[in-house]
Enzyme design. Structure first.
Site, short mmCIF file in Angstrom:
data_model
loop_
_atom_site.label_atom_id
_atom_site.label_comp_id
_atom_site.label_asym_id
_atom_site.label_seq_id
_atom_site.Cartn_x
_atom_site.Cartn_y
_atom_site.Cartn_z
N HIS A 40 0.85 -1.21 0.00
CA HIS A 40 0.00 0.00 0.00
C HIS A 40 0.89 1.26 0.00
O HIS A 40 0.92 2.03 0.96
CB HIS A 40 -0.86 -0.06 1.27
CG HIS A 40 -1.92 0.97 1.40
ND1 HIS A 40 -1.69 2.33 1.44
CD2 HIS A 40 -3.27 0.85 1.55
CE1 HIS A 40 -2.82 2.98 1.60
NE2 HIS A 40 -3.79 2.12 1.66
N GLU A 70 -1.10 1.40 -5.20
CA GLU A 70 -0.98 0.17 -4.42
C GLU A 70 -1.09 -1.06 -5.33
O GLU A 70 -1.97 -1.10 -6.21
CB GLU A 70 -2.09 0.13 -3.36
CG GLU A 70 -2.13 1.38 -2.51
CD GLU A 70 -3.47 1.57 -1.82
OE1 GLU A 70 -4.12 0.55 -1.50
OE2 GLU A 70 -3.89 2.73 -1.62
O1 TA6 Z 1 -6.18 1.79 -0.17
C1 TA6 Z 1 -7.13 2.79 0.02
C2 TA6 Z 1 -7.74 2.62 1.40
O2 TA6 Z 1 -8.41 1.41 1.50
C3 TA6 Z 1 -8.64 3.82 1.65
O3 TA6 Z 1 -10.01 3.46 1.56
C4 TA6 Z 1 -8.21 4.28 3.05
O4 TA6 Z 1 -8.93 3.57 4.02
C5 TA6 Z 1 -6.74 3.92 3.00
O5 TA6 Z 1 -6.71 2.63 2.40
C6 TA6 Z 1 -5.98 4.04 4.29
O6 TA6 Z 1 -6.42 3.10 5.21
P1 TA6 Z 1 -5.76 3.12 6.70
O7 TA6 Z 1 -6.42 1.98 7.43
O8 TA6 Z 1 -4.28 2.92 6.51
O9 TA6 Z 1 -6.06 4.48 7.24
#
Ligand code: TA6
Length: 299
Positions: free
Chosen positions: A168, A271
Protein backbone atom coordinates in the site's frame (compact mmCIF):
# COMPACT_ATOMS: atom_id res chain seq x y z
CA UNK A 1 18.30 -6.91 20.92
CA UNK A 2 19.18 -4.30 18.30
CA UNK A 3 22.91 -4.77 18.81
CA UNK A 4 22.51 -8.54 18.47
CA UNK A 5 20.52 -8.10 15.25
CA UNK A 6 23.16 -5.74 13.94
CA UNK A 7 25.93 -8.22 14.70
CA UNK A 8 24.02 -11.06 13.09
CA UNK A 9 22.67 -9.31 9.99
CA UNK A 10 24.78 -6.17 9.48
CA UNK A 11 26.99 -6.05 6.38
CA UNK A 12 29.74 -3.41 6.45
CA UNK A 13 28.21 0.08 6.05
CA UNK A 14 25.59 -1.28 3.64
CA UNK A 15 23.21 -3.00 6.01
CA UNK A 16 22.82 -1.94 9.63
CA UNK A 17 20.23 -2.40 12.38
CA UNK A 18 19.66 0.70 14.48
CA UNK A 19 17.32 2.27 17.00
CA UNK A 20 14.60 3.87 14.91
CA UNK A 21 11.85 6.26 15.93
CA UNK A 22 10.04 5.21 19.08
CA UNK A 23 13.04 2.99 19.86
CA UNK A 24 11.78 0.51 17.25
CA UNK A 25 14.37 -1.63 15.41
CA UNK A 26 15.05 -0.28 11.94
CA UNK A 27 17.13 -1.83 9.16
CA UNK A 28 19.08 0.67 7.04
CA UNK A 29 20.28 -0.23 3.55
CA UNK A 30 22.85 2.06 2.01
CA UNK A 31 24.81 1.44 -1.18
CA UNK A 32 25.95 3.10 -4.42
CA UNK A 33 22.34 2.95 -5.70
CA UNK A 34 20.80 4.83 -2.78
CA UNK A 35 19.29 4.36 0.66
CA UNK A 36 16.26 2.57 2.08
CA UNK A 37 14.90 1.82 5.55
CA UNK A 38 12.52 -0.82 6.87
CA UNK A 39 11.13 -1.18 10.39
CA UNK A 40 10.64 -4.63 11.88
CA UNK A 41 7.27 -3.30 13.07
CA UNK A 42 4.96 -4.24 10.23
CA UNK A 43 7.96 -4.98 7.94
CA UNK A 44 7.30 -1.36 7.07
CA UNK A 45 9.50 0.33 4.47
CA UNK A 46 9.65 3.99 5.52
CA UNK A 47 12.29 5.43 3.20
CA UNK A 48 13.63 4.99 -0.32
CA UNK A 49 15.95 7.54 -1.92
CA UNK A 50 17.92 6.74 -5.08
CA UNK A 51 21.35 8.36 -5.18
CA UNK A 52 21.22 12.03 -6.36
CA UNK A 53 17.41 12.03 -6.14
CA UNK A 54 14.66 13.12 -3.73
CA UNK A 55 12.94 10.64 -1.41
CA UNK A 56 10.41 8.59 -3.40
CA UNK A 57 8.14 7.49 -0.55
CA UNK A 58 6.01 9.90 1.46
CA UNK A 59 6.04 9.71 5.24
CA UNK A 60 3.62 11.57 7.48
CA UNK A 61 5.23 14.16 9.75
CA UNK A 62 2.86 12.79 12.43
CA UNK A 63 3.43 9.07 11.80
CA UNK A 64 3.13 7.03 14.99
CA UNK A 65 5.92 4.65 15.96
CA UNK A 66 3.88 3.13 18.77
CA UNK A 67 2.83 -0.51 18.17
CA UNK A 68 0.33 -1.84 17.42
CA UNK A 69 -0.54 1.38 15.55
CA UNK A 70 0.42 1.17 11.87
CA UNK A 71 3.00 3.66 10.59
CA UNK A 72 1.44 6.29 8.27
CA UNK A 73 3.29 6.52 4.99
CA UNK A 74 6.00 4.44 3.32
CA UNK A 75 4.71 1.00 2.32
CA UNK A 76 2.20 -0.57 4.73
CA UNK A 77 1.97 -4.35 4.21
CA UNK A 78 -1.75 -5.16 4.09
CA UNK A 79 -2.29 -8.88 4.81
CA UNK A 80 -4.18 -11.28 5.03
CA UNK A 81 -7.13 -9.09 4.02
CA UNK A 82 -7.49 -5.73 2.25
CA UNK A 83 -9.67 -2.88 3.52
CA UNK A 84 -12.57 -3.83 5.79
CA UNK A 85 -14.32 -6.65 3.94
CA UNK A 86 -17.65 -7.91 5.26
CA UNK A 87 -15.86 -11.17 6.12
CA UNK A 88 -13.73 -9.26 8.65
CA UNK A 89 -16.06 -6.53 9.92
CA UNK A 90 -14.92 -5.01 13.19
CA UNK A 91 -11.38 -6.32 12.68
CA UNK A 92 -8.40 -4.05 11.91
CA UNK A 93 -8.56 -2.45 8.47
CA UNK A 94 -6.08 -4.00 5.99
CA UNK A 95 -5.32 -7.08 8.13
CA UNK A 96 -2.87 -7.33 11.01
CA UNK A 97 0.56 -7.75 9.36
CA UNK A 98 1.31 -4.00 9.54
CA UNK A 99 0.44 -3.93 13.24
CA UNK A 100 2.81 -6.64 14.40
CA UNK A 101 6.54 -7.16 14.87
CA UNK A 102 8.26 -9.17 12.12
CA UNK A 103 11.55 -11.05 12.54
CA UNK A 104 14.66 -10.15 10.56
CA UNK A 105 15.72 -13.52 9.10
CA UNK A 106 18.21 -12.78 6.32
CA UNK A 107 20.47 -10.12 4.86
CA UNK A 108 22.69 -10.33 1.80
CA UNK A 109 24.96 -8.40 -0.52
CA UNK A 110 24.12 -9.19 -4.13
CA UNK A 111 26.81 -6.82 -5.39
CA UNK A 112 28.21 -3.45 -4.32
CA UNK A 113 25.04 -1.75 -5.58
CA UNK A 114 22.46 -4.31 -4.54
CA UNK A 115 21.55 -5.52 -1.06
CA UNK A 116 18.51 -7.31 0.32
CA UNK A 117 16.95 -8.10 3.67
CA UNK A 118 14.14 -10.54 4.45
CA UNK A 119 11.67 -10.28 7.31
CA UNK A 120 9.15 -12.92 8.41
CA UNK A 121 5.87 -12.79 10.29
CA UNK A 122 5.32 -15.91 12.33
CA UNK A 123 2.02 -17.23 13.70
CA UNK A 124 1.46 -16.11 17.29
CA UNK A 125 -1.33 -15.74 19.83
CA UNK A 126 -1.72 -12.15 18.58
CA UNK A 127 -2.69 -13.29 15.14
CA UNK A 128 -4.08 -16.81 15.72
CA UNK A 129 -7.29 -15.26 17.04
CA UNK A 130 -7.61 -13.19 13.86
CA UNK A 131 -6.33 -15.80 11.44
CA UNK A 132 -6.63 -19.42 12.62
CA UNK A 133 -4.63 -20.84 9.72
CA UNK A 134 -0.98 -21.89 9.74
CA UNK A 135 0.97 -19.70 7.35
CA UNK A 136 4.42 -18.45 6.45
CA UNK A 137 4.78 -14.93 5.14
CA UNK A 138 8.01 -13.10 4.32
CA UNK A 139 8.89 -9.71 2.86
CA UNK A 140 12.15 -9.26 0.98
CA UNK A 141 13.30 -5.68 0.35
CA UNK A 142 15.97 -5.28 -2.33
CA UNK A 143 17.79 -1.96 -2.79
CA UNK A 144 19.45 -1.79 -6.20
CA UNK A 145 18.80 0.66 -9.06
CA UNK A 146 15.16 0.04 -8.14
CA UNK A 147 13.52 -0.79 -4.83
CA UNK A 148 11.75 -4.14 -4.93
CA UNK A 149 9.37 -5.39 -2.25
CA UNK A 150 8.38 -9.05 -2.53
CA UNK A 151 5.68 -10.44 -0.25
CA UNK A 152 5.86 -14.24 -0.37
CA UNK A 153 3.23 -16.24 1.47
CA UNK A 154 2.72 -20.00 1.85
CA UNK A 155 -0.43 -21.69 3.11
CA UNK A 156 0.59 -24.25 5.74
CA UNK A 157 -3.03 -24.98 6.70
CA UNK A 158 -4.39 -28.40 5.76
CA UNK A 159 -7.24 -26.85 3.75
CA UNK A 160 -7.27 -24.19 0.99
CA UNK A 161 -7.30 -20.62 2.33
CA UNK A 162 -8.33 -17.42 0.50
CA UNK A 163 -6.01 -14.50 1.12
CA UNK A 164 -6.00 -10.85 0.07
CA UNK A 165 -3.35 -8.20 0.55
CA UNK A 166 -1.48 -5.21 -0.79
CA UNK A 167 1.73 -3.26 -0.88
CA UNK A 168 0.00 0.00 0.00
CA UNK A 169 2.69 2.46 -1.12
CA UNK A 170 2.56 6.20 -0.41
CA UNK A 171 4.53 8.20 -2.98
CA UNK A 172 5.90 11.70 -2.40
CA UNK A 173 4.94 14.40 -4.90
CA UNK A 174 5.87 18.08 -4.87
CA UNK A 175 2.29 19.22 -5.52
CA UNK A 176 -0.70 16.96 -6.14
CA UNK A 177 -2.22 19.60 -8.46
CA UNK A 178 0.83 19.22 -10.74
CA UNK A 179 0.77 15.42 -10.68
CA UNK A 180 -0.54 13.08 -13.39
CA UNK A 181 -0.84 9.30 -13.18
CA UNK A 182 -0.30 7.36 -16.40
CA UNK A 183 -0.88 3.70 -17.19
CA UNK A 184 -4.51 3.08 -16.30
CA UNK A 185 -6.20 4.67 -19.34
CA UNK A 186 -9.13 2.48 -20.46
CA UNK A 187 -9.05 0.32 -17.29
CA UNK A 188 -12.32 -0.12 -15.38
CA UNK A 189 -12.32 0.86 -11.72
CA UNK A 190 -14.63 0.59 -8.74
CA UNK A 191 -15.13 4.11 -7.46
CA UNK A 192 -15.17 3.89 -3.65
CA UNK A 193 -16.04 7.58 -3.49
CA UNK A 194 -19.19 6.99 -5.55
CA UNK A 195 -20.92 3.88 -4.16
CA UNK A 196 -18.37 1.54 -5.71
CA UNK A 197 -19.75 2.28 -9.20
CA UNK A 198 -17.79 0.57 -12.00
CA UNK A 199 -16.39 3.23 -14.33
CA UNK A 200 -13.86 3.35 -17.20
CA UNK A 201 -10.70 5.41 -16.69
CA UNK A 202 -10.43 7.99 -19.43
CA UNK A 203 -6.88 9.21 -19.99
CA UNK A 204 -4.44 10.10 -17.23
CA UNK A 205 -5.55 10.48 -13.61
CA UNK A 206 -5.58 14.02 -12.23
CA UNK A 207 -6.35 14.50 -8.55
CA UNK A 208 -8.49 17.48 -7.51
CA UNK A 209 -10.77 15.70 -5.02
CA UNK A 210 -10.79 12.55 -2.89
CA UNK A 211 -9.80 9.57 -5.04
CA UNK A 212 -10.28 5.97 -3.85
CA UNK A 213 -10.35 3.62 -6.82
CA UNK A 214 -9.81 -0.11 -7.28
CA UNK A 215 -8.61 -0.66 -10.87
CA UNK A 216 -9.37 -4.23 -11.95
CA UNK A 217 -7.73 -6.60 -14.46
CA UNK A 218 -4.57 -4.57 -14.86
CA UNK A 219 -0.99 -5.73 -14.66
CA UNK A 220 0.40 -2.53 -16.15
CA UNK A 221 3.11 -0.33 -14.77
CA UNK A 222 1.86 2.96 -13.40
CA UNK A 223 3.91 6.14 -13.85
CA UNK A 224 3.45 9.05 -11.45
CA UNK A 225 4.46 12.23 -13.25
CA UNK A 226 5.64 14.43 -10.39
CA UNK A 227 5.94 17.64 -12.42
CA UNK A 228 6.71 19.85 -9.40
CA UNK A 229 9.81 17.75 -8.68
CA UNK A 230 10.68 17.24 -12.36
CA UNK A 231 10.63 13.45 -12.07
CA UNK A 232 8.68 10.31 -12.91
CA UNK A 233 8.12 7.50 -10.43
CA UNK A 234 7.47 4.09 -12.02
CA UNK A 235 5.52 1.45 -10.12
CA UNK A 236 5.74 -2.03 -11.64
CA UNK A 237 4.33 -5.18 -10.08
CA UNK A 238 4.06 -8.97 -10.29
CA UNK A 239 1.42 -11.26 -8.81
CA UNK A 240 -1.37 -8.68 -8.86
CA UNK A 241 -4.11 -7.78 -11.33
CA UNK A 242 -5.46 -4.94 -9.18
CA UNK A 243 -4.11 -1.44 -8.65
CA UNK A 244 -5.53 0.98 -6.10
CA UNK A 245 -5.10 4.74 -6.39
CA UNK A 246 -5.91 6.75 -3.27
CA UNK A 247 -5.69 10.34 -2.17
CA UNK A 248 -7.74 11.30 0.91
CA UNK A 249 -8.02 14.97 -0.11
CA UNK A 250 -8.95 17.63 2.46
CA UNK A 251 -11.76 16.23 4.58
CA UNK A 252 -10.41 12.67 4.96
CA UNK A 253 -6.91 14.00 5.69
CA UNK A 254 -8.27 16.21 8.48
CA UNK A 255 -9.91 13.10 9.97
CA UNK A 256 -6.59 11.21 10.10
CA UNK A 257 -4.95 11.63 13.54
CA UNK A 258 -1.50 10.94 12.09
CA UNK A 259 -1.49 13.48 9.26
CA UNK A 260 -1.13 17.26 9.07
CA UNK A 261 -4.14 18.86 7.40
CA UNK A 262 -2.51 19.58 4.05
CA UNK A 263 -0.66 16.24 3.77
CA UNK A 264 -2.85 15.26 0.81
CA UNK A 265 -1.05 17.87 -1.29
CA UNK A 266 2.25 15.98 -1.10
CA UNK A 267 1.30 12.33 -1.54
CA UNK A 268 -0.58 9.78 -3.58
CA UNK A 269 -0.98 6.05 -2.99
CA UNK A 270 -0.44 3.61 -5.86
CA UNK A 271 -0.98 0.17 -4.42
CA UNK A 272 -0.28 -3.30 -5.84
CA UNK A 273 -3.14 -5.40 -4.58
CA UNK A 274 -4.81 -8.79 -4.46
CA UNK A 275 -8.45 -8.31 -3.48
CA UNK A 276 -12.04 -9.08 -4.60
CA UNK A 277 -11.89 -11.31 -7.69
CA UNK A 278 -8.10 -11.02 -7.55
CA UNK A 279 -7.86 -12.52 -4.05
CA UNK A 280 -5.70 -15.64 -3.95
CA UNK A 281 -6.83 -19.13 -2.90
CA UNK A 282 -3.86 -21.22 -1.85
CA UNK A 283 -4.04 -24.97 -1.39
CA UNK A 284 -1.95 -26.53 1.36
CA UNK A 285 1.72 -25.86 0.65
CA UNK A 286 1.02 -23.41 -2.20
CA UNK A 287 2.89 -20.12 -2.38
CA UNK A 288 1.96 -16.69 -3.82
CA UNK A 289 4.33 -13.78 -4.48
CA UNK A 290 3.15 -10.19 -4.67
CA UNK A 291 5.92 -7.82 -5.74
CA UNK A 292 6.23 -4.11 -6.37
CA UNK A 293 9.22 -2.58 -8.17
CA UNK A 294 9.70 1.15 -7.61
CA UNK A 295 12.02 3.41 -9.60
CA UNK A 296 12.41 7.11 -10.18
CA UNK A 297 14.04 9.18 -12.90
CA UNK A 298 14.38 12.87 -13.70
CA UNK A 299 11.90 14.08 -16.39
O1 TA6 B 1 -6.18 1.79 -0.17
C1 TA6 B 1 -7.13 2.79 0.02
C2 TA6 B 1 -7.74 2.62 1.40
O2 TA6 B 1 -8.41 1.41 1.50
C3 TA6 B 1 -8.64 3.82 1.65
O3 TA6 B 1 -10.01 3.46 1.56
C4 TA6 B 1 -8.21 4.28 3.05
O4 TA6 B 1 -8.93 3.57 4.02
C5 TA6 B 1 -6.74 3.92 3.00
O5 TA6 B 1 -6.71 2.63 2.40
C6 TA6 B 1 -5.98 4.04 4.29
O6 TA6 B 1 -6.42 3.10 5.21
P1 TA6 B 1 -5.76 3.12 6.70
O7 TA6 B 1 -6.42 1.98 7.43
O8 TA6 B 1 -4.28 2.92 6.51
O9 TA6 B 1 -6.06 4.48 7.24
Amino acid sequence: MIQQLHEQFGIDASISVVDGQGGLPKVCLNNAAGRAEVYLHGAHVTHYQPVHQLPVLWMSEMARFDPPAAIRGGVPVCWPWFGSPDSHKGLPSHGFARNQAWQLIDSKQIDESAHAVTLALTPSQDNAALWPYAFQVELTVTLADTLTLSLVQTNLHAEPVEVAGALHSYFAVGDISQTRIHGLDGIDYLDYVDERQLKPQRGDIRIDQEVDRIYTNTRSDVVIEDQANHRRIRVAKQGSATTVVWNPWQEKTRALVDCVDDAYRRMVCVESVNTLDDSVTLNHGETHQLSQVISSEPS
